[in-house]
Design a protein around this motif. Sequence first.
Motif, PDB file in Angstrom:
ATOM      1  N   MET A  89       0.854  -1.194   0.000  1.00  0.00           N
ATOM      2  CA  MET A  89       0.000   0.000   0.000  1.00  0.00           C
ATOM      3  C   MET A  89       0.887   1.240   0.000  1.00  0.00           C
ATOM      4  N   SER A  90       0.677   2.169  -0.915  1.00  0.00           N
ATOM      5  CA  SER A  90       1.499   3.369  -0.970  1.00  0.00           C
ATOM      6  C   SER A  90       1.067   4.358   0.091  1.00  0.00           C
ATOM      7  N   VAL A  91       1.919   5.366   0.337  1.00  0.00           N
ATOM      8  CA  VAL A  91       1.599   6.376   1.344  1.00  0.00           C
ATOM      9  C   VAL A  91       0.310   7.093   0.999  1.00  0.00           C
ATOM     10  N   ILE A  92       0.154   7.447  -0.287  1.00  0.00           N
ATOM     11  CA  ILE A  92      -1.022   8.217  -0.687  1.00  0.00           C
ATOM     12  C   ILE A  92      -2.293   7.391  -0.565  1.00  0.00           C
ATOM     13  N   GLU A  93      -2.208   6.065  -0.736  1.00  0.00           N
ATOM     14  CA  GLU A  93      -3.372   5.198  -0.645  1.00  0.00           C
ATOM     15  C   GLU A  93      -3.708   4.815   0.789  1.00  0.00           C
ATOM     16  N   ALA A  94      -2.852   5.180   1.731  1.00  0.00           N
ATOM     17  CA  ALA A  94      -3.006   4.709   3.109  1.00  0.00           C
ATOM     18  C   ALA A  94      -4.280   5.210   3.759  1.00  0.00           C
ATOM     19  N   VAL A  95      -4.774   6.382   3.374  1.00  0.00           N
ATOM     20  CA  VAL A  95      -5.960   6.974   3.972  1.00  0.00           C
ATOM     21  C   VAL A  95      -7.005   7.168   2.874  1.00  0.00           C
ATOM     22  N   SER A  96      -8.174   6.569   3.053  1.00  0.00           N
ATOM     23  CA  SER A  96      -9.229   6.702   2.052  1.00  0.00           C
ATOM     24  C   SER A  96      -9.877   8.079   2.142  1.00  0.00           C
ATOM     25  N   ASP A  97     -10.637   8.444   1.122  1.00  0.00           N
ATOM     26  CA  ASP A  97     -11.333   9.736   1.125  1.00  0.00           C
ATOM     27  C   ASP A  97     -12.303   9.820   2.292  1.00  0.00           C
ATOM     28  N   GLN A  98     -12.988   8.710   2.578  1.00  0.00           N
ATOM     29  CA  GLN A  98     -13.946   8.697   3.689  1.00  0.00           C
ATOM     30  C   GLN A  98     -13.233   8.890   5.022  1.00  0.00           C
ATOM     31  N   GLN A  99     -12.093   8.209   5.179  1.00  0.00           N
ATOM     32  CA  GLN A  99     -11.320   8.367   6.412  1.00  0.00           C
ATOM     33  C   GLN A  99     -10.747   9.770   6.541  1.00  0.00           C
ATOM     34  N   LEU A 100     -10.311  10.327   5.415  1.00  0.00           N
ATOM     35  CA  LEU A 100      -9.782  11.688   5.417  1.00  0.00           C
ATOM     36  C   LEU A 100     -10.857  12.694   5.821  1.00  0.00           C
ATOM     37  N   GLU A 101     -12.079  12.467   5.350  1.00  0.00           N
ATOM     38  CA  GLU A 101     -13.197  13.336   5.727  1.00  0.00           C
ATOM     39  C   GLU A 101     -13.492  13.214   7.214  1.00  0.00           C
ATOM     40  N   GLN A 102     -13.425  11.996   7.735  1.00  0.00           N
ATOM     41  CA  GLN A 102     -13.650  11.763   9.161  1.00  0.00           C
ATOM     42  C   GLN A 102     -12.581  12.464  10.002  1.00  0.00           C
ATOM     43  N   ILE A 103     -11.331  12.329   9.586  1.00  0.00           N
ATOM     44  CA  ILE A 103     -10.228  12.988  10.293  1.00  0.00           C
ATOM     45  C   ILE A 103     -10.380  14.503  10.236  1.00  0.00           C
ATOM     46  N   GLY A 104     -10.782  15.014   9.066  1.00  0.00           N
ATOM     47  CA  GLY A 104     -10.991  16.454   8.919  1.00  0.00           C
ATOM     48  C   GLY A 104     -12.065  16.986   9.850  1.00  0.00           C
ATOM     49  N   LYS A 105     -13.155  16.220  10.004  1.00  0.00           N
ATOM     50  CA  LYS A 105     -14.242  16.642  10.898  1.00  0.00           C
ATOM     51  C   LYS A 105     -13.775  16.684  12.342  1.00  0.00           C
ATOM     52  N   ILE A 106     -12.985  15.702  12.740  1.00  0.00           N
ATOM     53  CA  ILE A 106     -12.462  15.677  14.113  1.00  0.00           C
ATOM     54  C   ILE A 106     -11.560  16.888  14.349  1.00  0.00           C
ATOM     55  N   MET A 107     -10.731  17.206  13.376  1.00  0.00           N
ATOM     56  CA  MET A 107      -9.833  18.359  13.523  1.00  0.00           C
ATOM     57  C   MET A 107     -10.615  19.667  13.606  1.00  0.00           C
ATOM     58  N   ARG A 108     -11.700  19.775  12.836  1.00  0.00           N
ATOM     59  CA  ARG A 108     -12.531  20.989  12.925  1.00  0.00           C
ATOM     60  C   ARG A 108     -13.199  21.079  14.289  1.00  0.00           C
ATOM     61  N   ASP A 109     -13.700  19.945  14.782  1.00  0.00           N
ATOM     62  CA  ASP A 109     -14.391  19.931  16.074  1.00  0.00           C
ATOM     63  C   ASP A 109     -13.436  20.175  17.234  1.00  0.00           C
ATOM     64  N   LYS A 110     -12.233  19.568  17.155  1.00  0.00           N
ATOM     65  CA  LYS A 110     -11.284  19.642  18.269  1.00  0.00           C
ATOM     66  C   LYS A 110     -10.481  20.943  18.286  1.00  0.00           C
ATOM     67  N   LEU A 111     -10.027  21.378  17.103  1.00  0.00           N
ATOM     68  CA  LEU A 111      -9.116  22.526  17.035  1.00  0.00           C
ATOM     69  C   LEU A 111      -9.690  23.714  16.257  1.00  0.00           C
ATOM     70  N   GLY A 112     -10.793  23.506  15.561  1.00  0.00           N
ATOM     71  CA  GLY A 112     -11.311  24.566  14.711  1.00  0.00           C
ATOM     72  C   GLY A 112     -10.457  24.775  13.471  1.00  0.00           C
ATOM     73  N   LYS A 113      -9.684  23.743  13.076  1.00  0.00           N
ATOM     74  CA  LYS A 113      -8.800  23.836  11.909  1.00  0.00           C
ATOM     75  C   LYS A 113      -9.420  23.096  10.724  1.00  0.00           C
ATOM     76  N   ASP A 114      -9.413  23.752   9.570  1.00  0.00           N
ATOM     77  CA  ASP A 114      -9.996  23.177   8.361  1.00  0.00           C
ATOM     78  C   ASP A 114      -8.890  22.595   7.485  1.00  0.00           C
ATOM     79  N   LEU A 115      -8.822  21.282   7.387  1.00  0.00           N
ATOM     80  CA  LEU A 115      -7.785  20.622   6.605  1.00  0.00           C
ATOM     81  C   LEU A 115      -8.039  20.684   5.101  1.00  0.00           C
ATOM     82  N   ARG A 116      -9.226  21.114   4.705  1.00  0.00           N
ATOM     83  CA  ARG A 116      -9.575  21.114   3.286  1.00  0.00           C
ATOM     84  C   ARG A 116      -8.767  22.124   2.483  1.00  0.00           C
ATOM     85  N   GLN A 117      -8.092  23.035   3.148  1.00  0.00           N
ATOM     86  CA  GLN A 117      -7.258  24.009   2.438  1.00  0.00           C
ATOM     87  C   GLN A 117      -5.991  23.369   1.876  1.00  0.00           C
TER      88      GLN A 117
END
Length: 272
Positions: free
Chosen positions: A1-29
Amino acid sequence: MSVIEAVSDQQLEQIGKIMRDKLGKDLRQFKKPFLNRRISARMRSVGAKDGSEYAQLLASDENEPASLFKSFSINVTEFYRDPFVWECLSSKIIPEIAKKRTSLKVWSAGCASGEEPYSLAILLSEALGNRAKFSVVATDISAEAITRAKKGQYTNMNIKNLAPNLVSKYLVSPAKDTYTVNDSIKKLVTFEQGDIVSYPIDKLDLITCRNVLIYYDKPAQELVFKKFYKSLATNGCLAIGQDETMMGVESAKLFSCMFARERIYKKVEVQL
């Protein structure tokens, strides 16, 4: 599994939501490949086998969100990186700005471990002498990077582009292969933690933001360039990295290209 394939889009969205909720940081930038590399590095560090397991850790561990966000700071840099850019700043940009100013204000945005803002302070000291006062404000999203930068301690590799006379003039060597920026330069630089888009600063004569924007997607780059435009004084200048460009962004109309090879631009007076 390559580094880029390690995290799926769904998992990335889940991680992004946690970061917004916990830190108020938007990873989508940030660009997706960059996010995947940094998240995968944190997964290896904490022993998470996949993105879902890491998301669970991110949600339950109060320290991990900050650790992940800290990893987004780009800390690979050196004094006078791309020497021809610094030569252009020294011989063409700074003298032109100094003709119209008795005091210059410079922002090093995304300063990492401090090599760029200290380079600016050295360059300005050499180029201006006593002809004009100046100040350098340096910011980074990483508190750890700012702490390192304030210490001003570097190795031979960090200062390899500095001429020997500048090394002896502006740095001291308390131990073999170790150099510390002297107090005369340190006092010219103010370090603060801050995000590029939200950091409050204006009336700038020069902004350097080099090798940071390549990790942002186009919408985020638009926000950054508009921020830079509003923060610059009339005829203020912007220097970006060698792998960066304004091509493909609407905000390119806000700047005129002064030196294409060096990626140096001047603010154009337009109505926003």
